[in-house]
Motif scaffolding. Structure first.
Motif, PDB file in Angstrom:
ATOM      1  N   LYS A 138       0.841  -1.199   0.000  1.00 62.44           N
ATOM      2  CA  LYS A 138       0.000   0.000   0.000  1.00 62.44           C
ATOM      3  C   LYS A 138       0.871   1.242   0.000  1.00 62.44           C
ATOM      4  CE  LYS A 138      -3.394   2.509   2.796  1.00 62.44           C
ATOM      5  NZ  LYS A 138      -4.170   2.532   4.055  1.00 62.44           N
ATOM      6  N   VAL A 139       0.557   2.193  -0.879  1.00 61.40           N
ATOM      7  CA  VAL A 139       1.315   3.441  -0.934  1.00 61.40           C
ATOM      8  C   VAL A 139       0.919   4.308   0.255  1.00 61.40           C
ATOM      9  CG1 VAL A 139       1.798   5.535  -2.242  1.00 61.40           C
ATOM     10  CG2 VAL A 139       1.491   3.368  -3.444  1.00 61.40           C
ATOM     11  N   LEU A 140       1.872   4.557   1.136  1.00 63.58           N
ATOM     12  CA  LEU A 140       1.628   5.401   2.299  1.00 63.58           C
ATOM     13  C   LEU A 140       1.689   6.876   1.936  1.00 63.58           C
ATOM     14  CD1 LEU A 140       3.820   3.527   4.955  1.00 63.58           C
ATOM     15  CD2 LEU A 140       1.323   3.453   4.748  1.00 63.58           C
ATOM     16  N   LYS A 141       2.671   7.242   1.122  1.00 59.44           N
ATOM     17  CA  LYS A 141       2.829   8.628   0.688  1.00 59.44           C
ATOM     18  C   LYS A 141       3.783   8.670  -0.487  1.00 59.44           C
ATOM     19  CE  LYS A 141       5.316  11.401   3.214  1.00 59.44           C
ATOM     20  NZ  LYS A 141       5.996  12.156   4.307  1.00 59.44           N
ATOM     21  N   THR A 142       3.823   9.785  -1.163  1.00 57.21           N
ATOM     22  CA  THR A 142       4.707   9.994  -2.310  1.00 57.21           C
ATOM     23  C   THR A 142       5.503  11.270  -2.081  1.00 57.21           C
ATOM     24  OG1 THR A 142       3.183   8.872  -3.824  1.00 57.21           O
ATOM     25  CG2 THR A 142       4.801  10.362  -4.792  1.00 57.21           C
ATOM     26  N   GLU A 143       6.820  11.166  -2.300  1.00 57.02           N
ATOM     27  CA  GLU A 143       7.714  12.301  -2.069  1.00 57.02           C
ATOM     28  C   GLU A 143       8.513  12.621  -3.335  1.00 57.02           C
ATOM     29  OE1 GLU A 143       8.259  14.251   0.508  1.00 57.02           O
ATOM     30  OE2 GLU A 143       7.123  13.280   2.114  1.00 57.02           O
ATOM     31  N   PRO A 144       8.826  13.909  -3.575  1.00 59.61           N
ATOM     32  CA  PRO A 144       9.676  14.259  -4.714  1.00 59.61           C
ATOM     33  C   PRO A 144      11.121  13.839  -4.462  1.00 59.61           C
ATOM     34  CG  PRO A 144       9.233  16.196  -3.397  1.00 59.61           C
ATOM     35  CD  PRO A 144       8.387  15.097  -2.820  1.00 59.61           C
ATOM     36  N   VAL A 145      11.831  13.458  -5.516  1.00 59.43           N
ATOM     37  CA  VAL A 145      13.255  13.138  -5.425  1.00 59.43           C
ATOM     38  C   VAL A 145      13.995  13.909  -6.512  1.00 59.43           C
ATOM     39  CG1 VAL A 145      13.146  10.890  -4.285  1.00 59.43           C
ATOM     40  CG2 VAL A 145      12.744  11.022  -6.738  1.00 59.43           C
ATOM     41  N   VAL A 146      15.302  14.140  -6.283  1.00 60.65           N
ATOM     42  CA  VAL A 146      16.052  15.055  -7.142  1.00 60.65           C
ATOM     43  C   VAL A 146      17.346  14.419  -7.638  1.00 60.65           C
ATOM     44  CG1 VAL A 146      15.100  17.060  -5.937  1.00 60.65           C
ATOM     45  CG2 VAL A 146      17.292  16.093  -5.199  1.00 60.65           C
ATOM     46  N   ALA A 147      17.953  15.081  -8.613  1.00 62.29           N
ATOM     47  CA  ALA A 147      19.234  14.637  -9.164  1.00 62.29           C
ATOM     48  C   ALA A 147      20.369  14.972  -8.206  1.00 62.29           C
ATOM     49  CB  ALA A 147      19.480  15.301 -10.513  1.00 62.29           C
ATOM     50  N   LYS A 148      21.247  14.004  -7.966  1.00 66.11           N
ATOM     51  CA  LYS A 148      22.430  14.255  -7.139  1.00 66.11           C
ATOM     52  C   LYS A 148      23.509  14.939  -7.964  1.00 66.11           C
ATOM     53  CE  LYS A 148      25.917  11.985  -4.243  1.00 66.11           C
ATOM     54  NZ  LYS A 148      26.412  10.701  -3.681  1.00 66.11           N
ATOM     55  N   ASN A 149      23.612  14.561  -9.227  1.00 66.60           N
ATOM     56  CA  ASN A 149      24.662  15.105 -10.101  1.00 66.60           C
ATOM     57  C   ASN A 149      24.043  15.715 -11.351  1.00 66.60           C
ATOM     58  OD1 ASN A 149      24.310  12.007 -10.432  1.00 66.60           O
ATOM     59  ND2 ASN A 149      25.102  12.648 -12.443  1.00 66.60           N
ATOM     60  N   ALA A 150      24.747  16.649 -11.933  1.00 65.90           N
ATOM     61  CA  ALA A 150      24.321  17.244 -13.194  1.00 65.90           C
ATOM     62  C   ALA A 150      24.552  16.245 -14.329  1.00 65.90           C
ATOM     63  CB  ALA A 150      25.086  18.531 -13.462  1.00 65.90           C
ATOM     64  N   VAL A 151      23.700  16.304 -15.330  1.00 64.88           N
ATOM     65  CA  VAL A 151      23.811  15.415 -16.489  1.00 64.88           C
ATOM     66  C   VAL A 151      23.615  16.235 -17.763  1.00 64.88           C
ATOM     67  CG1 VAL A 151      22.861  13.397 -17.682  1.00 64.88           C
ATOM     68  CG2 VAL A 151      22.923  13.460 -15.179  1.00 64.88           C
ATOM     69  N   ALA A 152      24.462  15.991 -18.755  1.00 63.74           N
ATOM     70  CA  ALA A 152      24.347  16.661 -20.047  1.00 63.74           C
ATOM     71  C   ALA A 152      24.205  15.619 -21.143  1.00 63.74           C
ATOM     72  CB  ALA A 152      25.573  17.535 -20.293  1.00 63.74           C
ATOM     73  N   LYS A 153      23.906  16.065 -22.334  1.00 62.13           N
ATOM     74  CA  LYS A 153      23.811  15.152 -23.470  1.00 62.13           C
ATOM     75  C   LYS A 153      25.212  14.744 -23.893  1.00 62.13           C
ATOM     76  CE  LYS A 153      21.332  14.643 -27.837  1.00 62.13           C
ATOM     77  NZ  LYS A 153      20.478  13.544 -27.324  1.00 62.13           N
ATOM     78  N   ALA A 154      25.429  13.450 -24.074  1.00 58.62           N
ATOM     79  CA  ALA A 154      26.760  12.938 -24.425  1.00 58.62           C
ATOM     80  C   ALA A 154      27.082  13.204 -25.893  1.00 58.62           C
ATOM     81  CB  ALA A 154      26.837  11.440 -24.132  1.00 58.62           C
ATOM     82  N   GLY A 155      28.359  13.467 -26.172  1.00 56.51           N
ATOM     83  CA  GLY A 155      28.807  13.606 -27.552  1.00 56.51           C
ATOM     84  C   GLY A 155      28.936  12.242 -28.215  1.00 56.51           C
ATOM     85  N   TRP A 156      29.268  12.248 -29.513  1.00 53.09           N
ATOM     86  CA  TRP A 156      29.297  10.982 -30.264  1.00 53.09           C
ATOM     87  C   TRP A 156      30.381  10.059 -29.718  1.00 53.09           C
ATOM     88  CZ3 TRP A 156      33.609   9.234 -32.774  1.00 53.09           C
ATOM     89  CH2 TRP A 156      34.626  10.138 -32.998  1.00 53.09           C
ATOM     90  N   PHE A 157      31.519  10.617 -29.308  1.00 57.60           N
ATOM     91  CA  PHE A 157      32.589   9.755 -28.815  1.00 57.60           C
ATOM     92  C   PHE A 157      32.194   9.129 -27.476  1.00 57.60           C
ATOM     93  CE2 PHE A 157      36.480   8.963 -26.388  1.00 57.60           C
ATOM     94  CZ  PHE A 157      37.163   8.149 -27.279  1.00 57.60           C
ATOM     95  N   SER A 158      31.545   9.922 -26.590  1.00 57.87           N
ATOM     96  CA  SER A 158      31.105   9.383 -25.300  1.00 57.87           C
ATOM     97  C   SER A 158      30.079   8.284 -25.484  1.00 57.87           C
ATOM     98  CB  SER A 158      30.515  10.502 -24.432  1.00 57.87           C
ATOM     99  OG  SER A 158      31.505  11.443 -24.087  1.00 57.87           O
TER     100      SER A 158
END
Length: 383
Positions: free
Chosen positions: A353-373
């Motif tokens: 049973k869902v007791l409650k729902t909480e927001p969660v966040v990013a710990k690290n920044a993320v960008a779009k990877a280049g072709w080599f990555s």
């Protein structure tokens, strides 16, 4: 056969070496059953600390909230004080409209000194409609302007089934809310302006040599901290009661009880259930990693998802099983992402049973990877 049974029993009692019968393992007792609140239109029990609904009987159906409207009047008054628009010891000019307000009154009148603090007592203790009108005019300049503020604040709180028409709760067409909406409003009032509990739970107060008594049938009892009473019609009472015990706080809301006494009895049963049938438990500290999302077209490839604050839940007593977390990613999740950006929610489940729902966040920044990555990520994944 009878002799054999007797001999076996003697062996068990006379020497511990023969006590071969194991002690039975009893199942854990079931959680305390929720009280069935009969004869009312709606009933809601809300845990203030965790913002969880512990009991809900028809809590999402709209009714006339009557005097519980004054919870929003009090909220806006405290907000105005916080913004230095009014001061508790400031004297207020009483209008003729406030003087002649029908219904419950604290007996203010033009020319008779009254302070903001005295109006607050009159509003929260004996539900003075004259106090509500005077407060509305002092905060917004007019009753109509104050009602606009009430509805704007209700919308900001997400009380979508709530609409205010006046600041005193006198029965008026179009004034509607739900038991759950009033419980949410009560929680917001207690959390943002905890000083309300120092007044709303008092059994009585005195103004102009007149002693006024709290309409709340539970006022003055140990642990009771407020909040409001209303009479929607004839034998149709609404009640909001807040209480605290052992570091926990609860709000019980009743709509449509046959009397104040019945509303008080029902609210008392709900509070007992909340304090004795539920317990508080911290399941995650602030900054706990609850999920990791991996995409080869991201740089870095892995996003760690964390709790921005500690997460506490209320679970039934006795505790059976553990609380589990289920991460639900935002379906529109896109990069680039900054550290601290909300990336989804975390469902807290107990026995499915869902007791409650909480927001969660990013710990690290993320960008779009280049072709080599991206190429490197694919190669690493193939290893």
């Amino acid at each position: 056969m009878k002799k054999t049974a007797t001999f076996f029993a003697v062996l068990l009692v006379s020497g511990s070496a023969y006590a071969v019968v194991p002690t039975p393992t009893l199942p854990a007792p079931p959680p305390m059953p929720a009280p069935q609140i009969s004869g009312v239109k709606a009933a809601v029990l809300l845990d203030v600390n965790t913002d969880q609904v512990l009991l809900d009987q028809n809590g999402k159906t709209s009714y006339d909230p009557s005097g519980l409207v004054k919870l929003m009047t009090a909220y806006l008054l405290y907000q105005a004080e916080g913004q230095k628009m009014l001061q508790p010891n400031e004297h207020i000019t009483v209008s003729v409209d406030a003087w002649h307000a029908p219904g419950s009154r604290m007996f203010i009148q033009p020319g008779l000194p009254v302070t903001v603090d005295q109006l607050t007592h009159g509003l929260l203790i004996d539900g003075g409609n004259d106090a509500a009108i005077a407060i509305a005019q002092s905060v917004a300049g007019s009753v109509g302007g104050f009602v606009d503020l009430m509805n704007r604040e209700a919308a900001a709180m997400g009380l979508h089934q709530t609409h205010f028409v006046n600041p005193d709760g006198m029965p008026t067409p179009g004034q509607r809310s739900t038991a759950l909406g009033m419980a949410r409003l009560a929680r917001a009032l207690l959390v943002k302006f905890p000083q309300v509990a120092q007044i709303a739970g008092l059994a009585s107060y005195q103004y102009n040599h007149i002693t006024q008594y709290n309409y709340n049938p539970l006022a003055g009892q140990n642990g009771i901290t407020g909040l409001g009473v209303g009479l929607a019609s004839g034998n149709n009472w609404d009640l909001a009661v807040s209480a605290s015990k052992d570091g926990r706080a609860l709000v019980a809301v009743i709509f449509g009880a046959s009397s104040r006494a019945v509303a008080g009895t029902d609210a008392s049963a709900m509070l007992h259930y909340g304090f004795h049938g539920w317990q508080q438990q911290q399941v995650y500290p602030a900054g706990a990693v609850v999920a990791q999302v991996k995409r080869i077209d991201w740089s870095p490839e892995t996003l760690s998802v964390i709790t921005p604050t500690a997460i506490t839940v209320a679970i039934p007593r006795p505790s059976q099983g553990k609380v589990e977390g289920r991460f639900v990613a935002d379906p529109k999740l896109q990069v680039p992402l900054k550290a601290g950006a909300q990336v989804g929610t975390l469902d807290l489940l107990w026995q499915g049973k869902v007791l409650k729902t909480e927001p969660v966040v990013a710990k690290n920044a993320v960008a779009k990877a280049g072709w080599f990555s991206r190429l490197w990520h694919r190669a690493q994944g193939a290893l």
